[in-house]
Design a protein around this motif. Structure first.
Motif, PDB file in Angstrom:
ATOM      1  N   TYR A 149      16.552 -38.680  14.195  1.00  0.00           N
ATOM      2  CA  TYR A 149      17.268 -39.643  15.037  1.00  0.00           C
ATOM      3  C   TYR A 149      16.255 -40.412  15.873  1.00  0.00           C
ATOM      4  CZ  TYR A 149      21.441 -36.995  13.811  1.00  0.00           C
ATOM      5  OH  TYR A 149      22.461 -36.388  13.120  1.00  0.00           O
ATOM      6  N   THR A 150      16.380 -41.733  15.888  1.00  0.00           N
ATOM      7  CA  THR A 150      15.433 -42.592  16.595  1.00  0.00           C
ATOM      8  C   THR A 150      16.172 -43.538  17.522  1.00  0.00           C
ATOM      9  OG1 THR A 150      13.884 -42.522  14.731  1.00  0.00           O
ATOM     10  CG2 THR A 150      13.582 -44.294  16.336  1.00  0.00           C
ATOM     11  N   ASP A 151      15.601 -43.756  18.686  1.00  0.00           N
ATOM     12  CA  ASP A 151      16.142 -44.722  19.642  1.00  0.00           C
ATOM     13  C   ASP A 151      15.002 -45.094  20.585  1.00  0.00           C
ATOM     14  OD1 ASP A 151      17.893 -46.390  20.898  1.00  0.00           O
ATOM     15  OD2 ASP A 151      19.321 -44.843  21.507  1.00  0.00           O
ATOM     16  N   SER A 152      15.277 -46.007  21.499  1.00  0.00           N
ATOM     17  CA  SER A 152      14.281 -46.378  22.506  1.00  0.00           C
ATOM     18  C   SER A 152      14.933 -46.374  23.877  1.00  0.00           C
ATOM     19  CB  SER A 152      13.690 -47.758  22.215  1.00  0.00           C
ATOM     20  OG  SER A 152      14.661 -48.766  22.429  1.00  0.00           O
ATOM     21  N   THR A 153      14.113 -46.163  24.894  1.00  0.00           N
ATOM     22  CA  THR A 153      14.577 -46.266  26.272  1.00  0.00           C
ATOM     23  C   THR A 153      13.542 -47.024  27.074  1.00  0.00           C
ATOM     24  OG1 THR A 153      15.552 -45.016  28.119  1.00  0.00           O
ATOM     25  CG2 THR A 153      13.508 -44.169  27.196  1.00  0.00           C
ATOM     26  N   HIS A 154      13.987 -47.636  28.165  1.00  0.00           N
ATOM     27  CA  HIS A 154      13.073 -48.460  28.947  1.00  0.00           C
ATOM     28  C   HIS A 154      12.520 -47.674  30.134  1.00  0.00           C
ATOM     29  CE1 HIS A 154      17.174 -49.046  30.521  1.00  0.00           C
ATOM     30  NE2 HIS A 154      16.610 -49.125  31.706  1.00  0.00           N
ATOM     31  N   LEU A 155      11.258 -47.938  30.433  1.00  0.00           N
ATOM     32  CA  LEU A 155      10.585 -47.397  31.611  1.00  0.00           C
ATOM     33  C   LEU A 155      10.198 -48.574  32.494  1.00  0.00           C
ATOM     34  CD1 LEU A 155       9.848 -45.429  29.085  1.00  0.00           C
ATOM     35  CD2 LEU A 155       8.125 -44.499  30.636  1.00  0.00           C
ATOM     36  N   LYS A 156      10.621 -48.531  33.728  1.00  0.00           N
ATOM     37  CA  LYS A 156      10.316 -49.632  34.645  1.00  0.00           C
ATOM     38  C   LYS A 156       8.819 -49.694  34.902  1.00  0.00           C
ATOM     39  CE  LYS A 156      11.649 -51.725  39.028  1.00  0.00           C
ATOM     40  NZ  LYS A 156      10.292 -52.215  39.267  1.00  0.00           N
ATOM     41  N   ALA A 157       8.239 -50.846  34.647  1.00  0.00           N
ATOM     42  CA  ALA A 157       6.806 -51.025  34.876  1.00  0.00           C
ATOM     43  C   ALA A 157       6.513 -51.042  36.364  1.00  0.00           C
ATOM     44  CB  ALA A 157       6.325 -52.320  34.230  1.00  0.00           C
ATOM     45  N   SER A 158       5.303 -50.653  36.697  1.00  0.00           N
ATOM     46  CA  SER A 158       4.859 -50.690  38.094  1.00  0.00           C
ATOM     47  C   SER A 158       4.444 -52.119  38.427  1.00  0.00           C
ATOM     48  CB  SER A 158       3.675 -49.730  38.298  1.00  0.00           C
ATOM     49  OG  SER A 158       3.217 -49.776  39.634  1.00  0.00           O
ATOM     50  N   ALA A 159       5.456 -52.986  38.512  1.00  0.00           N
ATOM     51  CA  ALA A 159       5.194 -54.412  38.713  1.00  0.00           C
ATOM     52  C   ALA A 159       6.416 -55.063  39.352  1.00  0.00           C
ATOM     53  CB  ALA A 159       4.883 -55.091  37.379  1.00  0.00           C
ATOM     54  N   ASN A 160       6.153 -55.966  40.283  1.00  0.00           N
ATOM     55  CA  ASN A 160       7.215 -56.726  40.935  1.00  0.00           C
ATOM     56  C   ASN A 160       7.743 -57.783  39.973  1.00  0.00           C
ATOM     57  OD1 ASN A 160       8.728 -58.529  42.544  1.00  0.00           O
ATOM     58  ND2 ASN A 160       7.539 -58.029  44.364  1.00  0.00           N
ATOM     59  N   ARG A 161       9.049 -57.781  39.742  1.00  0.00           N
ATOM     60  CA  ARG A 161       9.596 -58.721  38.757  1.00  0.00           C
ATOM     61  C   ARG A 161       9.559 -60.167  39.241  1.00  0.00           C
ATOM     62  NH1 ARG A 161      16.181 -57.984  38.643  1.00  0.00           N
ATOM     63  NH2 ARG A 161      16.617 -58.616  40.783  1.00  0.00           N
ATOM     64  N   ASN A 162       9.295 -60.379  40.530  1.00  0.00           N
ATOM     65  CA  ASN A 162       9.246 -61.739  41.065  1.00  0.00           C
ATOM     66  C   ASN A 162       7.843 -62.326  41.080  1.00  0.00           C
ATOM     67  OD1 ASN A 162      12.067 -61.800  41.664  1.00  0.00           O
ATOM     68  ND2 ASN A 162      11.668 -60.552  43.487  1.00  0.00           N
ATOM     69  N   ARG A 163       6.861 -61.541  40.686  1.00  0.00           N
ATOM     70  CA  ARG A 163       5.480 -62.030  40.648  1.00  0.00           C
ATOM     71  C   ARG A 163       5.067 -62.183  39.179  1.00  0.00           C
ATOM     72  NH1 ARG A 163       2.464 -61.908  45.072  1.00  0.00           N
ATOM     73  NH2 ARG A 163       0.549 -61.548  43.880  1.00  0.00           N
ATOM     74  N   PHE A 164       5.147 -63.396  38.671  1.00  0.00           N
ATOM     75  CA  PHE A 164       4.868 -63.632  37.262  1.00  0.00           C
ATOM     76  C   PHE A 164       4.379 -65.058  37.056  1.00  0.00           C
ATOM     77  CE2 PHE A 164       9.293 -64.800  37.982  1.00  0.00           C
ATOM     78  CZ  PHE A 164       9.374 -66.053  37.392  1.00  0.00           C
TER      79      PHE A 164
END
Length: 460
Positions: A149-164
């Motif tokens: 069985y295969t799937d994926s899950t997300h890990l929140k990056a150590s990064a501010n989503r407003n700084r891009f």
């Protein structure tokens, strides 16, 4: 008659000398005792010995001790390495597991980070340790290898989503491109079309957000998921006891299906698995995956993938029926949409006759094309996709798909709740891949608990 008892102040017991051993202070049923009894860590020293200088420099921290310390952090959800060192200093069970005496000085937290930065410059060591733990699970009979069985899950990056910053970035390359190129040329030849001009296949380039803090993370935009910078852990577990067989991190803007077949092949070859079936969610319901599973002789079961809806008031593609014998699509009014071409992405194009369409009473709900022409596309591997989709409706397919929530989904739930797998502990793809591979600690816990349950006497 009332007896009064004098209230006494406790004495300074902290400074009293006691004759005890460290082993006496660790509970008999502690998890680390079970892991120490069930898992062999001796292979770590030999695996990394070549990365150390044998006759120069200061004596290094024992690599087995270092990795066991990292595993403690994952087993007990200690995200910070500085906090991990502080916990080892005061926790006798941790000291017992690491074979440190009560009076031994604990290593500095920077030792862990410096080893990771300077000595382990790729994920090969972490991957080898992960694989050896899987082999130990296999040796104990905890892995069947029949259904994966295969799937994926997300890990929140150590990064501010407003700084891009916004940049043009290539999309990820599918791992079946070479097979698709051959299929396109074969299909064009079968329809009497000339080969496409020679052109090196290039992934499409799109504008996306790139984090200033962690540029290797990916900006994720998915229905029902949070928006921001994330990584994905693509994980495969075995159907028998949920042992994790593979963990591979990518930026979150890499589609689940992109790396699936390559990672599946790696597991089958590395562990010599006789895989019979796979259970996948709707994210893997693509023609490329279906063809890859059939080529490998695997019984694939995927979730239902709702097709992209048309504009309001327009007919869906499902209203047109494909006639395989004549190789045409037929519209609700009976007109045949005939083959026109096969493009480089693997889609056949079927088009209607505009002269017939202009007189059709359904024209306004069929197409808004200025030429009064309706076009339908069909992938060259659509037949394989249809066959794999049909597995979901069989008795065996229903059983396989139902077990997804008991296997891979349960594995991710435990990882997030107990092992701190909601967040990326580090920045950069290499370090996040280390984090995902050191989730071998999750396998260690399962091996230990399954081994202990075997050893316990069963009631009559």
């Amino acid at each position: 008659m009332i007896h009064w008892i004098m209230l006494r102040k406790p004495g300074p017991e902290q400074t009293a000398l006691e004759m005890v051993t460290l082993d006496e202070l660790v509970p008999a049923d502690h998890l680390l005792r079970k892991i120490e009894a069930a898992v062999d860590f001796s292979f770590i020293h030999d695996r990394v010995a070549g990365l150390y200088c044998p006759d120069n420099g200061r004596p290094p921290l024992d690599p087995t001790l270092m990795f066991k310390a990292l595993f403690i952090g994952y087993l007990f959800g200690v995200r910070s390495e500085r906090q991990l060192v502080r916990e080892i200093e005061v926790n006798v069970a941790y000291r017992w597991f690491l074979r440190l005496k009560l009076t031994d000085k604990v290593f500095d937290a920077s030792t862990l980070s410096q080893n990771r930065r300077r000595r382990f410059q790729d994920e090969s060591v972490a991957q080898d340790i992960f694989d050896r733990i899987v082999e130990q699970a296999m040796a104990r009979g905890f892995v069947s290898g029949k259904v994966l069985y295969t799937d994926s899950t997300h890990l929140k990056a150590s990064a501010n989503r407003n700084r891009f910053d916004k940049a043009m970035v290539e999309k990820s390359r599918a791992d079946y491109w070479a097979a698709l190129d051959a299929a396109v040329e074969e299909d064009r030849a079968a329809h009497g079309r000339k080969p496409l001009p020679e052109k090196k296949r290039q992934p499409p380039v799109v504008e996306t957000k790139v984090s200033r803090t962690d540029p290797e993370s990916g900006y994720m935009v998915r229905d029902g998921k949070p928006k921001g910078f994330f990584y994905l852990d693509h994980r495969t577990v075995d159907g028998r006891h949920g042992i994790i067989l593979d963990s591979f991190a990518t930026p979150a803007n890499v589609h689940d299906s992109i790396v699936y077949l390559t990672r599946l092949d790696r597991q089958r070859e590395r562990f010599d698995l006789d895989v019979r079936a796979v259970g996948l969610d709707a994210g893997y319901a693509t023609a490329g995956i279906a063809k890859g599973l059939e080529d490998r002789g695997l019984y694939g079961v995927t979730g239902y993938r709702n097709p992209t809806p048309p504009r309001p008031g327009m007919m869906r593609k499902s209203a047109f029926k494909y006639d395989a014998e004549a190789d045409v699509y037929r519209c609700p009014q009976g007109q045949a949409l005939t083959y026109a071409t096969t493009d480089r992405t693997g889609y056949r194009h079927y088009t209607s006759d505009p002269d017939q369409c202009r007189a059709c009473p359904l024209l306004s709900s069929c197409t808004g094309n200025a030429k009064a022409e309706r076009a339908i596309t069909r992938h060259v591997w659509q037949d394989a996709r249809d066959r794999v989709d049909a597995h979901r409706l069989t008795t065996e397919g229903r059983f396989i798909y139902k077990r997804r929530k008991e296997t891979v989904e349960r594995s991710f739930a435990d990882a997030k709740q107990l092992f701190g797998h909601r967040y990326a502990r580090f920045r950069g793809l290499l370090r996040v891949r280390w984090q995902c591979l050191l989730a071998a600690a999750q396998n260690m816990k399962k091996i230990a608990l399954l081994t202990a349950s075997r050893a316990e006497p069963r009631p009559a």
